[in-house]
Write an enzyme that holds these catalytic residues in place. Structure first.
Site, PDB file in Angstrom:
ATOM      1  N   HIS A   7       0.879  -1.274  -0.027  1.00 56.14           N
ATOM      2  CA  HIS A   7       0.043  -0.035  -0.025  1.00 56.14           C
ATOM      3  C   HIS A   7       0.839   1.135  -0.238  1.00 56.14           C
ATOM      4  O   HIS A   7       1.921   1.056   0.440  1.00 56.14           O
ATOM      5  CB  HIS A   7      -1.004   0.083   1.141  1.00 56.14           C
ATOM      6  N   HIS A  79       4.096   7.239   3.665  1.00 61.17           N
ATOM      7  CA  HIS A  79       5.171   6.115   3.654  1.00 61.17           C
ATOM      8  C   HIS A  79       4.521   5.090   2.576  1.00 61.17           C
ATOM      9  O   HIS A  79       3.215   5.279   1.870  1.00 61.17           O
ATOM     10  CB  HIS A  79       5.182   5.193   4.732  1.00 61.17           C
ATOM     11  N   GLU A 130       7.895   1.164   4.769  1.00 58.71           N
ATOM     12  CA  GLU A 130       7.273   0.197   5.603  1.00 58.71           C
ATOM     13  C   GLU A 130       7.430  -1.219   5.204  1.00 58.71           C
ATOM     14  O   GLU A 130       7.350  -1.481   3.945  1.00 58.71           O
ATOM     15  CB  GLU A 130       5.707   0.325   6.075  1.00 58.71           C
TER      16      GLU A 130
HETATM   17 CO    CO Z   1       1.349   1.192   6.040  1.00 58.60          CO
END
Ligand code: CO
Length: 134
Positions: A7, A79, A130
């Site tokens: 994502h 992120h 991440e």
């Molecule tokens: Co995230």
């Protein structure tokens, strides 16, 4: 090492308004807002064919994204999340190459109930990364 883009997270001041932009202007499929108290965010998932966009609004006084919103009052990209098969092996390989892991370096259980780590943006082209074990 990294696999799919899981994502992209975008922090916004008003997640309902942001969801309407994605739904009504961009014609995307969006979820209802969900408040995740342990993670300090209210999230709307924008479901795309090949990945997700997560629209995040700070939730609660200790939200980890509140400072970001103060620096970026109109919102902004926070992120990107890449999938890895083995998060400990990925961490050890990255730190051996000099990359910095945020926090105490141990994976935490993320918003998808899977182990995650965050990597220092200065080591990754100015972008907070991440890693999520899938
Ligand atoms: Co995230």
């Amino acid at each position: 090492m990294i696999g799919r883009l899981n994502h992209v997270a975008i922090v916004v001041p008003d997640v309902k308004r942001a969801a309407a932009v994605y739904r009504d202007t961009l014609g995307a499929k969006v979820s209802e807002p969900v408040s995740l108290a342990p993670h300090g965010v209210t999230v709307v998932f924008v479901i795309l064919d090949n990945t997700k966009i997560e629209l995040l609004e700070p939730f609660g006084p200790d939200s980890p994204v509140r400072n970001f919103l103060e620096r970026n009052p109109g919102g902004g990209m926070h992120h990107v999340c890449y999938e890895v098969a083995d998060i400990i092996a990925a961490r050890d390989q990255l730190t051996a190459q000099g990359a910095r892991v945020l926090g105490d370096g141990e994976p935490k259980i993320g918003a998808h109930d899977k182990p995650v780590l965050f990597l220092h943006p200065k080591d990754f082209c100015g972008t907070l990364v991440e890693l999520e074990q899938v």
